[in-house]
Design an enzyme around this catalytic site. Structure first.
Site, short mmCIF file in Angstrom:
data_model
loop_
_atom_site.label_atom_id
_atom_site.label_comp_id
_atom_site.label_asym_id
_atom_site.label_seq_id
_atom_site.Cartn_x
_atom_site.Cartn_y
_atom_site.Cartn_z
CG ASP A 49 3.63 1.53 16.28
OD1 ASP A 49 4.23 2.68 16.28
OD2 ASP A 49 2.54 1.29 15.77
CE1 TYR A 70 -3.83 1.54 16.60
CE2 TYR A 70 -1.81 0.67 17.26
CZ TYR A 70 -2.50 1.21 16.06
OH TYR A 70 -1.61 1.41 15.08
CD GLN A 102 3.35 3.40 12.19
OE1 GLN A 102 2.72 2.43 12.32
NE2 GLN A 102 4.08 4.04 13.27
CB SER A 143 -1.21 -2.40 6.99
OG SER A 143 -2.01 -3.33 6.66
N PRO A 144 2.19 -3.96 6.31
CG PRO A 144 4.02 -5.10 6.99
CD PRO A 144 2.84 -4.10 7.61
N GLY A 156 2.66 -7.45 12.54
CA GLY A 156 1.84 -8.04 13.83
C GLY A 156 1.36 -9.37 13.62
CD GLN A 197 -0.92 -15.06 12.69
OE1 GLN A 197 -0.82 -13.96 13.20
NE2 GLN A 197 -2.04 -15.37 11.78
CG ASN A 199 4.88 -11.80 9.87
OD1 ASN A 199 4.59 -12.42 8.80
ND2 ASN A 199 3.85 -11.40 10.64
#
Length: 340
Positions: A57, A62, A184, A213-214, A287, A293, A297
């Protein structure tokens, strides 16, 4: 990796999507999220593909298109292995037509995104924010034209209110045009407002949810807790995150930390796993600034929360809804049951 149907479409998508706002770092704000260059992006894309996370995504807004450019280079030679979702609507220049979602802007922006991404089409094209100055049927006809031209496969929206989305769905049905298949939204254990109206709408109209932004801007990264102030160099300690009242945050992190001790799963894995249990959620956009990281996730798909653990997290994160939702639940709960 589990795959789910994308809203009312026939497309299957992975339950985790990799978000590329961290590619490029084209502004001071976004550099606090991340600034992956092409080499780093290629490595992160490879990790995703190995795990079955095949959807990526991005957005033209951005880093002023830099995220799309870097993603395009990172997937070069691998286009058939991936699903690409991008967005338009945020400002892309100083001109009066460089923002919003007019027909002119939608079509021009899509063509520019395709060039930056190095592809002939995108799988999901999303309107990044509602444009109250453009008629909704104008947006729909522009998106239909892009579908007919083979430049987009499906379309969705982002950050709409309930009446915005319902108006678009109704007009699409009235004119016999394609409907938005996804919405979204911002949604997490410390931000559950999405459940009050947008989730029931998604259930009723078969609109899938993509979650942005979970971890609420790194608030649920495991680096913050009642006795753990955010590290000075972390995103959670900067203005590049979202405001969450401390009492709400710590009520949730207390329970996450306890379940983490019981299960051995990290706090962010548990927070992501909770979202994957929620109605309408097709995919959660994650992200990461580095491989460690990202792998942590991605491992959220291995977490199976018990009903007792889900109930503890539900209770810790519950807040009183605003009007009219508290009134509906207090006075007419039997006619307005919460989503399950």
């Amino acid at each position: 990796m589990e795959y789910r149907t994308l809203g009312g479409s026939g497309l299957k998508v992975p339950v985790l999507t990799f978000g590329t706002a961290t590619f490029g770092g084209g502004s001071e704000f976004l550099r606090k999220w991340g600034a992956s260059d092409v080499g780093e992006a290629q490595a992160l894309v490879s990790i995703c593909l190995e795990a079955g996370c095949t959807m990526f995504d991005t957005a033209d807004g951005y880093s002023a298109g830099m995220s799309e450019e870097i993603l395009g280079q990172a997937i070069k030679g691998r286009r058939e292995q991936v699903l690409i979702a991008t967005k338009t609507g945020m400002p892309m220049g100083p001109g009066p037509n460089d923002r919003g979602t007019s027909r002119e802007k939608i079509i021009r922006s899509c063509e520019a995104s395709l060039k930056r991404l190095g592809t002939d089409y995108v799988d999901l094209y999303q309107l990044h924010a509602f444009d109250a100055l453009t008629p909704v049927d104008e947006m729909l006809h522009a998106l239909d034209a892009l579908i007919r031209a083979g430049k987009i496969r499906y379309f969705g929206v982002s950050n709409y209110s309930g009446w915005h989305l319902m108006k678009m769905l109704a007009l699409a049905d009235r004119h016999g045009l394609p409907r938005p298949v996804t919405h979204q939204v911002y949604y997490s254990l410390v931000a559950r407002e999405f459940e009050w109206e947008l989730m029931p709408l998604g259930i009723d109209q078969n609109v899938g949810t993509l979650v942005w932004s979970p971890l609420s801007g790194a608030k649920l990264s495991g680096k913050i807790g009642r006795r753990k102030p955010a590290p000075m160099d972390s995103r959670a300690a900067t203005d590049a995150t979202w405001d969450v009242p401390e009492d709400r945050l710590f009520a949730v992190t207390d329970v996450l930390e306890k379940i983490s001790e019981e299960t051995g799963f990290s706090v962010p894995r548990l927070a992501l796993a909770w979202l994957l249990t929620r109605p309408t959620v097709s995919s959660v956009v994650i992200g990461a600034r580095n491989a460690d990281q990202l792998r942590d996730n991605l491992a959220a798909t291995d977490v199976i929360l018990t009903s007792e653990q889900v109930a503890r997290l539900d209770a810790a994160s519950a807040v009183t809804p605003i009007y009219p939702y508290w009134h509906q639940r207090r006075s007419f709960l039997d006619r307005n049951p919460p989503p399950v």
